[in-house]
Design an enzyme around this catalytic site. Sequence first.
Site, mmCIF file in Angstrom:
data_model
loop_
_atom_site.group_PDB
_atom_site.id
_atom_site.type_symbol
_atom_site.label_atom_id
_atom_site.label_comp_id
_atom_site.label_asym_id
_atom_site.label_seq_id
_atom_site.Cartn_x
_atom_site.Cartn_y
_atom_site.Cartn_z
ATOM 1 C CG ASN A 1 -1.647 1.282 1.434
ATOM 2 O OD1 ASN A 1 -1.775 2.078 0.503
ATOM 3 N ND2 ASN A 1 -2.150 1.501 2.647
ATOM 4 C CD1 TRP A 2 3.406 1.019 -2.994
ATOM 5 C CD2 TRP A 2 3.414 2.262 -4.855
ATOM 6 N NE1 TRP A 2 4.062 0.306 -3.975
ATOM 7 C CE2 TRP A 2 4.084 1.051 -5.125
ATOM 8 C CE3 TRP A 2 3.287 3.210 -5.878
ATOM 9 C CZ2 TRP A 2 4.636 0.760 -6.377
ATOM 10 C CZ3 TRP A 2 3.832 2.919 -7.124
ATOM 11 C CH2 TRP A 2 4.501 1.699 -7.372
ATOM 12 C CE LYS A 3 0.552 3.512 4.916
ATOM 13 N NZ LYS A 3 0.255 3.640 6.301
ATOM 14 C CG HIS B 1 -5.687 1.759 5.180
ATOM 15 N ND1 HIS B 1 -5.251 2.725 6.064
ATOM 16 C CD2 HIS B 1 -4.643 0.923 4.978
ATOM 17 C CE1 HIS B 1 -3.983 2.460 6.376
ATOM 18 N NE2 HIS B 1 -3.599 1.383 5.732
ATOM 19 C CD GLU C 1 -2.868 5.491 6.688
ATOM 20 O OE1 GLU C 1 -2.871 5.577 5.447
ATOM 21 O OE2 GLU C 1 -1.935 4.978 7.338
ATOM 22 C CD GLU D 1 -3.448 -2.751 7.405
ATOM 23 O OE1 GLU D 1 -2.346 -2.995 6.909
ATOM 24 O OE2 GLU D 1 -4.074 -1.699 7.176
ATOM 25 N N GLY E 1 2.378 2.227 10.631
ATOM 26 C CA GLY E 1 3.275 3.360 10.440
ATOM 27 C C GLY E 1 3.963 3.825 11.711
ATOM 28 C CB SER F 1 5.375 -1.598 11.910
ATOM 29 O OG SER F 1 4.874 -0.285 12.108
ATOM 30 N N GLY G 1 2.772 -1.074 4.265
ATOM 31 C CA GLY G 1 2.794 0.348 3.948
ATOM 32 C C GLY G 1 4.218 0.816 3.687
ATOM 33 N N GLY G 2 4.840 1.408 4.712
ATOM 34 C CA GLY G 2 6.160 2.032 4.567
ATOM 35 C C GLY G 2 7.183 1.160 3.851
HETATM 36 C C1 PEP Z 1 -0.696 0.058 5.913
HETATM 37 O O1 PEP Z 1 -0.679 1.182 5.436
HETATM 38 O O2 PEP Z 1 -1.631 -0.703 5.635
HETATM 39 C C2 PEP Z 1 0.390 -0.373 6.786
HETATM 40 C C3 PEP Z 1 0.351 -1.547 7.343
HETATM 41 O O3 PEP Z 1 1.411 0.547 6.965
HETATM 42 P P1 PEP Z 1 2.854 0.243 7.645
HETATM 43 O O4 PEP Z 1 3.356 -1.021 7.033
HETATM 44 O O5 PEP Z 1 3.676 1.427 7.283
HETATM 45 O O6 PEP Z 1 2.623 0.112 9.109
#
Ligand code: PEP
Length: 252
Positions: A11-13, A97, A99, A169, A175, A214, A235-236
């Site tokens: 997930n590049w956000k 998600h 966010e 999640e 994040g 993470s 994500g990251g």
């Molecule tokens: C996400 O955005 O779904 C996520 C899990 O982010 P991160 O891996 O950065 O915690």
Amino acid sequence: MSKRRPLVAGNWKMNGTRAEAAALVDGIKNGVSSASKAEVAVCPPFILVPLVAERLAGSAVVWGGQNLSVHKSGAYTGEVSGPMLKDYACTYAIVGHSERRTYYGEDDNLVAEKFAAAQSHGLVPILCIGETLAERERGQTEQVVARQLDAVLEKSGISALGSAVIAYEPVWAIGTGKTATPEQAQAVHKFIRDKLAKLDRHIAEGVRILYGGSMKGSNAKELIGQPDIDGGLIGGASLQAEEFLTICRAAD
Ligand code: PEP
């Protein structure tokens, strides 16, 4: 390791210029072979979907959207619909998600509608569920994920989970660099699968439940090695090809 085909989805956000996206997606594509056991997907921002679709066409990597409208078309300024994503050969659409839930007020009912909209246009929803830190500390983790799942089950029924992916999640892990321990994550994944099994054992055994929060190269193997963890929503760490590929290899 489970019998389900693992899925690692990035997930590049809201990240990436065209040049950055091209370099990232080429790096990922070159590191994933069609013989990989794990399925690999990337979910770029909408505006980069055409570029990603063009560069990944014919490769072993699939792609998807990070969100979608509940509407098919019409006067919904700023929205992107399921048919538009499908037109660019998206396989997946992330729905719910944290966010989106937190910053854009998407509640369980809207998420359930988005889940149904994705499926009605031939997209596989990746349904994100998970508790906040306060909810975990109050001992409400199971209650929260059950409520989030029930909204989808009430609208679409258990059979809809036969062509969907769930991503657990925990909001406090997204994040933040704080990963759930493999034991914490496995406990919730098992709770989710057991809950679905009460409705349909076959569907419960087949549905892929990803962990997100993470996840990185250094912790992926232990997390994905848990019996009910079928991959990751990343994500990251999905913004660096090598790090992301390390997770993909851990899932293999
Ligand atoms: C996400 O955005 O779904 C996520 C899990 O982010 P991160 O891996 O950065 O915690």
